[in-house]
Design a protein around this motif. Structure first.
Motif, mmCIF file in Angstrom:
data_model
loop_
_atom_site.group_PDB
_atom_site.id
_atom_site.type_symbol
_atom_site.label_atom_id
_atom_site.label_comp_id
_atom_site.label_asym_id
_atom_site.label_seq_id
_atom_site.Cartn_x
_atom_site.Cartn_y
_atom_site.Cartn_z
ATOM 1 N N LYS A 251 56.628 19.229 93.200
ATOM 2 C CA LYS A 251 57.525 19.292 94.358
ATOM 3 C C LYS A 251 58.432 20.516 94.302
ATOM 4 C CE LYS A 251 57.815 14.496 95.956
ATOM 5 N NZ LYS A 251 58.740 13.386 96.291
ATOM 6 N N VAL A 252 58.945 20.853 93.113
ATOM 7 C CA VAL A 252 59.792 22.046 93.000
ATOM 8 C C VAL A 252 59.000 23.295 93.398
ATOM 9 C CG1 VAL A 252 61.178 23.495 91.472
ATOM 10 C CG2 VAL A 252 61.253 21.018 91.216
ATOM 11 N N MET A 253 57.714 23.315 93.083
ATOM 12 C CA MET A 253 56.878 24.453 93.460
ATOM 13 C C MET A 253 56.701 24.560 94.974
ATOM 14 S SD MET A 253 56.229 26.199 90.811
ATOM 15 C CE MET A 253 55.020 27.305 91.540
ATOM 16 N N GLU A 254 57.051 23.483 95.699
ATOM 17 C CA GLU A 254 56.962 23.504 97.163
ATOM 18 C C GLU A 254 58.253 23.979 97.823
ATOM 19 O OE1 GLU A 254 55.793 19.617 98.466
ATOM 20 O OE2 GLU A 254 54.085 19.533 97.108
ATOM 21 N N VAL A 255 59.286 24.246 97.013
ATOM 22 C CA VAL A 255 60.557 24.723 97.567
ATOM 23 C C VAL A 255 60.319 26.048 98.287
ATOM 24 C CG1 VAL A 255 62.837 25.641 96.962
ATOM 25 C CG2 VAL A 255 61.981 23.580 95.828
ATOM 26 N N PRO A 256 60.786 26.197 99.544
ATOM 27 C CA PRO A 256 60.597 27.466 100.264
ATOM 28 C C PRO A 256 61.221 28.639 99.497
ATOM 29 C CG PRO A 256 61.344 25.742 101.758
ATOM 30 C CD PRO A 256 61.464 25.182 100.369
ATOM 31 N N ASP A 257 60.585 29.783 99.578
ATOM 32 C CA ASP A 257 61.051 30.954 98.833
ATOM 33 C C ASP A 257 62.506 31.300 99.120
ATOM 34 O OD1 ASP A 257 58.522 31.063 97.829
ATOM 35 O OD2 ASP A 257 57.916 32.897 98.878
#
Length: 403
Positions: A251-257
């Motif tokens: 989920k953290v890897m899905e955080v928008p840039d």
């Protein structure tokens, strides 16, 4: 203890507003000279006990202050919870029963110690003192504010303008919450930006009662994985502190840039110098994905053991690496958090991936269906899909689950 100025840097990292910094520095200097910890207050209304990273923003800031040597006092609003905080509500809230308050409070306590240092935390219930006030005390408390002051709150003001009833008892919520600050002699109180009125009322009441005023620290609202809305379980854009290491990392890897730095500031305990370094890396063109891999490892490590973090990294690299999954794949939208593989079948048919449920079952039996890189069995058809899961059918058909 670090010097007061160095403590200020850490305490003010990511803070939306501090009321006020000059007073905070004075308190820190006195604490430093006297070797006496400051009392850090956080009030919790035990009405929604499931904690995610959005709730944890304030708790992480308290943990940082505990690391500086200060004492946290968590006020469980078992008494105020019977009224219900009207903040942000268009109508009055239903009061909680004693049984529900106790149940939620227990759940809260189990979760907050995933973040706070238990040895430097005192948990108090505000029924200890609020239930002992007599009617004369209540009148004196009410006399410290005015109706005009109460109507400055946006929620009360909007309800008044729109003719929505406001109970007199609702005016007492911010007063009772402020009285908590007087009772525990709070030096600092934290809250989200949506709690500005309540926290500042604590300063007002302390002044009216002739005691030192607390510093008010307001933390920003953390947007969820959609990058737009406030993190919320009901919106499905949340990262829960009790989720597995694999789910949390993913989920953290899905955080928008564009939210990477905000998550570094609000969801980690990294030193301001380290955050400045990360910001410089991004500005100098370092791949945001590489920065997010570091962020995911840091956040997951705050809530899980080292071995679990390593497993989460391995799992992610295996299931979600760009080598394994194409960049641009179709998205299947599911409506509910608890939707299962079985619930996805109509959507898969609509997308043209399969012709029928029986074909899908046959494909599973042949080992032709994978979830995040792992082959699934027929008995897993009722397993719940998670936002971001990638399903592979055959050799080249991929679909990403979106909830």
């Amino acid at each position: 203890m670090l010097t007061p100025k160095e403590q200020m840097r850490i305490i003010c990292k990511g803070v939306h507003q501090c009321v006020n910094k000059e007073e905070l520095l004075v308190k820190l200097e006195q604490s430093y000279k006297q070797e006496k910890p400051l009392v850090i207050k956080l009030g919790l209304d035990p009405s929604a006990p499931d904690i995610h990273l959005g709730h944890a923003v304030v708790l992480r800031k308290i943990r940082q202050m505990q690391e500086l040597g200060h004492q946290a006092v968590i006020i469980i609003g078992d008494f105020t919870g019977k009224i219900g905080d009207p903040t942000g509500k268009s109508k009055g809230r239903v009061a909680l029963t004693d049984e529900k308050v106790k149940e939620n409070a227990q759940t809260y306590c189990e979760q907050i110690f995933k973040i706070l240092d238990k040895e430097k935390t005192m948990v108090r219930f505000n029924s200890e003192w609020l239930s002992k006030l007599n009617f004369e005390d209540v009148i004196k408390l009410a006399a410290t504010s005015t109706v005009a002051r109460m109507l400055e709150r946006d929620d009360f003001q909007n309800r008044y303008k729109n003719g929505v009833p406001i109970g007199i008892h609702e005016f007492f919520y911010p007063l009772m919450q402020a009285y908590d600050s007087v009772e525990i002699k709070a030096d600092i109180e934290l809250g989200g930006t949506d709690q500005t009125f309540n926290v500042l009322m604590g300063r007002t009441l302390q002044k009216a009662m002739g005691t030192d005023q607390q510093i008010a620290l307001f933390m920003p609202i953390l947007e969820g994985l959609d990058g737009v809305e406030k993190m919320s379980k009901s919106l499905g854009n949340y990262i829960g502190v009790s989720e597995s290491s694999e789910v949390m990392f993913k989920k953290v890897m899905e955080v928008p840039d564009d939210l990477i730095m905000k998550y570094y500031e609000l969801a980690t305990d990294e030193h301001p110098d380290e955050i400045d370094r990360v910001k410089t890396d991004l500005e100098n063109g370092v791949n945001p994905r590489d920065i997010k891999l570091q962020l995911a490892e840091i956040i997951t490590g705050l809530y899980h053991k080292e071995e679990e973090v390593k497993n989460a990294i391995s799992y992610y690299e295996m299931a979600f690496s760009k080598k394994a999954i194409p960049d641009d794949i179709p998205v299947l939208l599911l409506d509910l958090d608890n939707d299962t593989v079985n619930d996805s079948i109509p959507g898969l048919i609509e997308l043209g991936f399969i012709k029928s449920k029986s074909e899908f079952i046959r494909l599973i039996r042949q080992g032709g269906v994978q979830i995040n890189g792992e082959k699934m069995n027929v008995d897993e058809i009722d397993s719940v899909l998670i936002n971001g899961d990638v399903m592979k059918m055959g050799k080249k058909r991929f679909v990403k689950i979106n909830k």
